[in-house]
Write a protein that holds these residues in place. Structure first.
Motif, short mmCIF file in Angstrom:
data_model
loop_
_atom_site.label_atom_id
_atom_site.label_comp_id
_atom_site.label_asym_id
_atom_site.label_seq_id
_atom_site.Cartn_x
_atom_site.Cartn_y
_atom_site.Cartn_z
N TYR A 79 0.82 -1.21 0.00
CA TYR A 79 0.00 0.00 0.00
C TYR A 79 0.86 1.27 0.00
O TYR A 79 0.46 2.29 -0.55
CB TYR A 79 -0.92 0.02 1.22
CG TYR A 79 -1.76 -1.21 1.40
CD1 TYR A 79 -2.47 -1.78 0.34
CD2 TYR A 79 -1.86 -1.84 2.65
CE1 TYR A 79 -3.23 -2.92 0.51
CE2 TYR A 79 -2.62 -2.98 2.84
CZ TYR A 79 -3.31 -3.51 1.76
OH TYR A 79 -4.06 -4.66 1.94
N GLU A 83 -0.72 3.20 -4.69
CA GLU A 83 -1.90 3.91 -4.22
C GLU A 83 -3.18 3.20 -4.66
O GLU A 83 -3.30 2.73 -5.79
CB GLU A 83 -1.90 5.34 -4.77
CG GLU A 83 -3.07 6.19 -4.30
CD GLU A 83 -3.03 7.60 -4.83
OE1 GLU A 83 -3.97 8.36 -4.58
OE2 GLU A 83 -2.03 7.95 -5.50
N ILE A 84 -4.14 3.11 -3.74
CA ILE A 84 -5.45 2.54 -4.05
C ILE A 84 -6.37 3.65 -4.51
O ILE A 84 -6.47 4.70 -3.88
CB ILE A 84 -6.05 1.84 -2.81
CG1 ILE A 84 -5.19 0.63 -2.41
CG2 ILE A 84 -7.48 1.38 -3.09
CD1 ILE A 84 -5.64 -0.04 -1.14
N SER A 85 -7.06 3.41 -5.63
CA SER A 85 -7.97 4.43 -6.17
C SER A 85 -9.12 3.74 -6.91
O SER A 85 -9.12 2.52 -7.09
CB SER A 85 -7.22 5.37 -7.13
OG SER A 85 -6.68 4.64 -8.22
N SER A 86 -10.09 4.54 -7.32
CA SER A 86 -11.22 4.06 -8.14
C SER A 86 -11.87 2.81 -7.53
O SER A 86 -11.99 1.77 -8.17
CB SER A 86 -10.76 3.76 -9.57
OG SER A 86 -10.17 4.89 -10.16
N PHE A 103 -11.32 -2.03 -8.05
CA PHE A 103 -10.41 -1.00 -7.56
C PHE A 103 -9.12 -1.05 -8.37
O PHE A 103 -8.83 -2.03 -9.07
CB PHE A 103 -10.09 -1.19 -6.07
CG PHE A 103 -9.48 -2.53 -5.73
CD1 PHE A 103 -8.09 -2.69 -5.69
CD2 PHE A 103 -10.28 -3.62 -5.45
CE1 PHE A 103 -7.54 -3.91 -5.39
CE2 PHE A 103 -9.72 -4.86 -5.15
CZ PHE A 103 -8.35 -5.01 -5.11
N THR A 104 -8.35 0.02 -8.25
CA THR A 104 -7.03 0.08 -8.87
C THR A 104 -6.01 0.22 -7.74
O THR A 104 -6.22 0.98 -6.81
CB THR A 104 -6.92 1.30 -9.81
OG1 THR A 104 -7.88 1.16 -10.87
CG2 THR A 104 -5.52 1.39 -10.41
N HIS A 109 -5.40 -3.06 -12.24
CA HIS A 109 -6.85 -2.92 -12.10
C HIS A 109 -7.46 -4.27 -11.73
O HIS A 109 -7.17 -5.29 -12.34
CB HIS A 109 -7.46 -2.41 -13.41
CG HIS A 109 -6.83 -1.16 -13.93
ND1 HIS A 109 -7.06 0.08 -13.36
CD2 HIS A 109 -5.95 -0.96 -14.94
CE1 HIS A 109 -6.36 0.99 -14.02
NE2 HIS A 109 -5.67 0.38 -14.98
N SER A 133 -7.65 4.72 0.64
CA SER A 133 -7.50 5.62 -0.51
C SER A 133 -7.56 7.08 -0.07
O SER A 133 -6.75 7.91 -0.50
CB SER A 133 -8.59 5.33 -1.54
OG SER A 133 -8.54 6.25 -2.61
N GLU A 134 -8.50 7.39 0.82
CA GLU A 134 -8.66 8.77 1.30
C GLU A 134 -7.44 9.21 2.12
O GLU A 134 -6.96 10.34 1.97
CB GLU A 134 -9.93 8.88 2.15
CG GLU A 134 -11.21 8.76 1.36
CD GLU A 134 -12.44 8.78 2.26
OE1 GLU A 134 -12.27 8.72 3.50
OE2 GLU A 134 -13.56 8.86 1.72
N ASP A 137 -4.38 9.74 -0.21
CA ASP A 137 -4.55 10.94 -1.03
C ASP A 137 -4.34 12.21 -0.20
O ASP A 137 -3.65 13.15 -0.62
CB ASP A 137 -5.96 10.95 -1.65
CG ASP A 137 -6.17 12.13 -2.58
OD1 ASP A 137 -5.47 12.22 -3.60
OD2 ASP A 137 -7.04 12.97 -2.28
N GLU A 140 -0.61 12.56 0.74
CA GLU A 140 0.20 12.98 -0.41
C GLU A 140 0.12 14.49 -0.59
O GLU A 140 1.12 15.16 -0.86
CB GLU A 140 -0.28 12.28 -1.68
CG GLU A 140 0.14 10.83 -1.80
CD GLU A 140 1.63 10.66 -2.03
OE1 GLU A 140 2.28 11.63 -2.48
OE2 GLU A 140 2.15 9.57 -1.74
#
Length: 204
Positions: A79, A83-86, A103-104, A109, A133-134, A137, A140
């Motif tokens: 992790y 990064e975890i996104s979408s 998720f990505t 993907h 993810s939050e 983000d 960062e």
């Protein structure tokens, strides 16, 4: 649609099952968890050919060629560096046998089908991934602010100067201070262990 129904009825689909905590040590991915370094499993989805093991540090994916082959490709996504996104959760329709979590992570993907009877468990995983993810983000953004602020501070100190010290001494003092400050900020904001998130959202 009818092809999908027939496939599921014949047991040919690759719908995953959520593994109970008491059975974590019975799946293959457990062998690749770094228990020696404090890594802990929080969630496993197992299908006929794949295993998705979510630990406090990484997603461990055992990628199978097919349901009848024992050949596996082991992939690990930390992790801290991926990064975890979408993150999305697709619930089941009337005739569907599965729900789907998407998720990505990094550049990979994922779209994982899970038995719809286990939707409550998948919801917990969804919430945990959203939260991670939050956090990443937000951190960062804060780290970017930290890098910008130390740049501004260095420029300001350079203009002010320091009596009784040479330019080299000033440069070394400012650079060393900036390095130490950024290193501490990196340690604070670049989270590696997300066990606290899984403990909050995953119902063990």
């Amino acid at each position: 649609m009818f092809g999908k129904i027939a496939s599921e009825a014949l047991g040919l689909s690759d719908i995953g099952k959520v593994i109970k905590p008491q059975d974590f040590d019975k799946v293959d991915s457990d062998d690749y968890v770094m228990h020696e370094d404090g890594e802990k499993i929080f969630f496993i989805i197992k299908s006929k050919k794949d295993e998705y093991c979510f630990t406090n540090l990484a997603l461990i994916h055992l990628d199978g060629d097919s349901a009848v082959s024992k050949k596996r490709m082991l992939k690990r996504y930390n992790y801290a560096t991926n990064e975890i996104s979408s993150v999305f959760l697709e619930t089941a329709g009337t005739v569907d046998m599965d729900v789907e979590i998407k998720f990505t992570i990094g550049s990979a993907h994922f779209s994982i089908d899970v038995d719809k009877k286990q939707i409550e468990s998948v919801k917990d995983l969804y919430k945990a991934l959203i939260k991670i993810s939050e956090i990443v983000d937000s951190n960062e953004t804060l780290f970017d602010y930290a890098k910008q602020s130390v740049g501004i501070a260095k420029e300001s100190l350079g203009r002010i100067g320091s009596q009784g010290s040479s330019p080299v001494e000033q440069f070394n003092a400012i650079t060393e201070s900036a390095y130490d400050w950024l290193r501490n900020k990196h340690k604070e904001l670049k989270v590696k262990d997300f066990g606290f998130v899984f403990e909050k959202y995953i119902n063990q």
